[in-house]
Motif scaffolding. Structure first.
Motif, mmCIF file in Angstrom:
data_model
loop_
_atom_site.group_PDB
_atom_site.id
_atom_site.type_symbol
_atom_site.label_atom_id
_atom_site.label_comp_id
_atom_site.label_asym_id
_atom_site.label_seq_id
_atom_site.Cartn_x
_atom_site.Cartn_y
_atom_site.Cartn_z
ATOM 1 N N HIS A 84 -4.053 13.836 3.003
ATOM 2 C CA HIS A 84 -3.739 12.276 3.283
ATOM 3 C C HIS A 84 -4.092 11.465 2.096
ATOM 4 O O HIS A 84 -5.349 11.855 1.644
ATOM 5 C CB HIS A 84 -4.537 11.958 4.483
ATOM 6 C CG HIS A 84 -4.370 10.451 4.782
ATOM 7 N ND1 HIS A 84 -5.275 9.625 4.475
ATOM 8 C CD2 HIS A 84 -3.127 9.867 5.130
ATOM 9 C CE1 HIS A 84 -5.022 8.383 4.962
ATOM 10 N NE2 HIS A 84 -3.841 8.366 5.385
ATOM 11 N N THR A 85 -3.242 10.866 1.390
ATOM 12 C CA THR A 85 -3.671 10.013 0.342
ATOM 13 C C THR A 85 -3.242 8.487 0.721
ATOM 14 O O THR A 85 -2.291 8.219 1.478
ATOM 15 C CB THR A 85 -3.164 10.311 -1.046
ATOM 16 O OG1 THR A 85 -1.910 10.320 -0.688
ATOM 17 C CG2 THR A 85 -3.681 11.737 -1.204
ATOM 18 N N TYR A 86 -4.291 7.576 0.413
ATOM 19 C CA TYR A 86 -4.044 6.077 0.618
ATOM 20 C C TYR A 86 -4.526 5.254 -0.482
ATOM 21 O O TYR A 86 -5.500 5.553 -1.053
ATOM 22 C CB TYR A 86 -4.743 5.802 1.944
ATOM 23 C CG TYR A 86 -4.482 4.301 2.453
ATOM 24 C CD1 TYR A 86 -3.205 3.634 2.721
ATOM 25 C CD2 TYR A 86 -5.630 3.298 2.140
ATOM 26 C CE1 TYR A 86 -3.241 2.681 3.019
ATOM 27 C CE2 TYR A 86 -5.354 2.083 2.331
ATOM 28 C CZ TYR A 86 -4.045 1.736 2.973
ATOM 29 O OH TYR A 86 -3.872 0.340 3.199
ATOM 30 N N GLN A 87 -3.595 4.692 -1.000
ATOM 31 C CA GLN A 87 -3.739 3.559 -1.938
ATOM 32 C C GLN A 87 -3.543 2.010 -1.590
ATOM 33 O O GLN A 87 -2.431 1.802 -1.102
ATOM 34 C CB GLN A 87 -2.802 3.846 -3.236
ATOM 35 C CG GLN A 87 -3.129 2.946 -4.275
ATOM 36 C CD GLN A 87 -2.275 3.275 -5.468
ATOM 37 O OE1 GLN A 87 -1.280 4.262 -5.518
ATOM 38 N NE2 GLN A 87 -2.350 2.870 -6.648
ATOM 39 N N PRO A 88 -4.633 1.466 -1.173
ATOM 40 C CA PRO A 88 -4.406 0.027 -0.723
ATOM 41 C C PRO A 88 -3.620 -0.785 -1.380
ATOM 42 O O PRO A 88 -3.673 -0.533 -2.704
ATOM 43 C CB PRO A 88 -5.896 -0.406 -0.519
ATOM 44 C CG PRO A 88 -6.930 0.533 -1.251
ATOM 45 C CD PRO A 88 -5.938 1.725 -1.684
ATOM 46 N N SER B 3 0.878 -1.157 -0.058
ATOM 47 C CA SER B 3 -0.069 0.019 -0.160
ATOM 48 C C SER B 3 0.788 1.156 -0.064
ATOM 49 O O SER B 3 2.098 1.210 0.614
ATOM 50 C CB SER B 3 -0.833 0.005 1.123
ATOM 51 O OG SER B 3 0.047 0.116 2.456
ATOM 52 N N GLN B 4 0.265 2.351 -0.491
ATOM 53 C CA GLN B 4 1.139 3.663 -0.260
ATOM 54 C C GLN B 4 0.197 4.608 0.226
ATOM 55 O O GLN B 4 -0.888 4.734 0.167
ATOM 56 C CB GLN B 4 1.321 4.295 -1.849
ATOM 57 C CG GLN B 4 2.358 3.153 -2.679
ATOM 58 C CD GLN B 4 2.547 3.797 -4.186
ATOM 59 O OE1 GLN B 4 1.819 4.649 -4.300
ATOM 60 N NE2 GLN B 4 3.679 3.331 -4.523
ATOM 61 N N GLN B 5 0.882 5.220 1.095
ATOM 62 C CA GLN B 5 0.270 6.430 2.134
ATOM 63 C C GLN B 5 1.252 7.524 2.009
ATOM 64 O O GLN B 5 2.351 7.307 2.380
ATOM 65 C CB GLN B 5 0.362 5.838 3.657
ATOM 66 C CG GLN B 5 -0.702 6.722 4.420
ATOM 67 C CD GLN B 5 -0.764 6.214 5.713
ATOM 68 O OE1 GLN B 5 -1.520 5.139 5.887
ATOM 69 N NE2 GLN B 5 -0.734 6.941 6.759
#
Length: 183
Positions: free
Chosen positions: A160-164, A22-24
């Protein structure tokens, strides 16, 4: 006797997997703010001081005297001359009373009284010590009213960005069972 044997051979299934992480990202922008400090309000009041200059002694020194001072001096000089004149007349009277003792008092009195004897002394120049200076300072009144600072703050929300991530499974080896008879 030969008994057939059952032979079983198995191959286990094998699973494989692939993980994409994941990318956060979290970013906190700085708050927008401003600070202003208004100037303090200040009032200063001062009454003028009192300066006194007395140059009477300097004027008297150069013989520029006031009428009152000149009158006092002339009266004192006149009194002194009167006393000297009375003493001179008494002395001359005593000399005339004793004329029989000889000498010539009348011609000597005439010669002495015929002379004009006076002195004139104009004053000197004014000097620093002859001027009296005095200064009386006045009080100072100060009123100071401080001002509070003006602070303005605009907070910023965090970004805040989150890519699971992904997990994928695949069958890398199929299960297998082989049964065989052997004699």
């Amino acid at each position: 006797m030969n008994i057939p044997k059952l032979q079983v051979q198995t191959t286990q299934a094998r699973l494989g997997h692939q993980v994409d992480g994941s990318q956060q990202t979290i970013r906190q922008p700085k708050a927008e703010w401003s600070i202003q400090q208004p100037a303090a309000e200040m009032n200063i009041r001062q009454r003028p001081g009192k300066l006194t200059i007395d140059q009477t002694k300097a004027w008297n020194n150069i013989d520029l005297k006031s009428v009152a001072k000149r009158s006092d001096e002339l009266a004192a000089d006149g009194r002194q001359l009167l006393l000297e004149g009375i003493a001179r007349m008494a002395r001359e009277g005593d000399e005339l009373m004793k004329i029989e003792n000889g000498g010539q008092p009348i011609p000597s009195h005439g010669e002495e009284n015929a002379k004009l004897d006076f002195t004139f002394a104009p004053g000197g120049l004014p000097a620093y010590d002859l001027v009296d200076l005095s200064y009386e300072a006045a009080s100072v009144e100060m009123d100071v009213e401080p001002q509070k600072p003006v602070i303005q703050v605009q907070p910023q929300k965090p970004q805040h960005t989150y890519q699971p991530g992904k997990v994928s499974f695949q069958l890398e080896q199929h299960p297998d069972v082989q049964i065989d008879w052997k004699v």
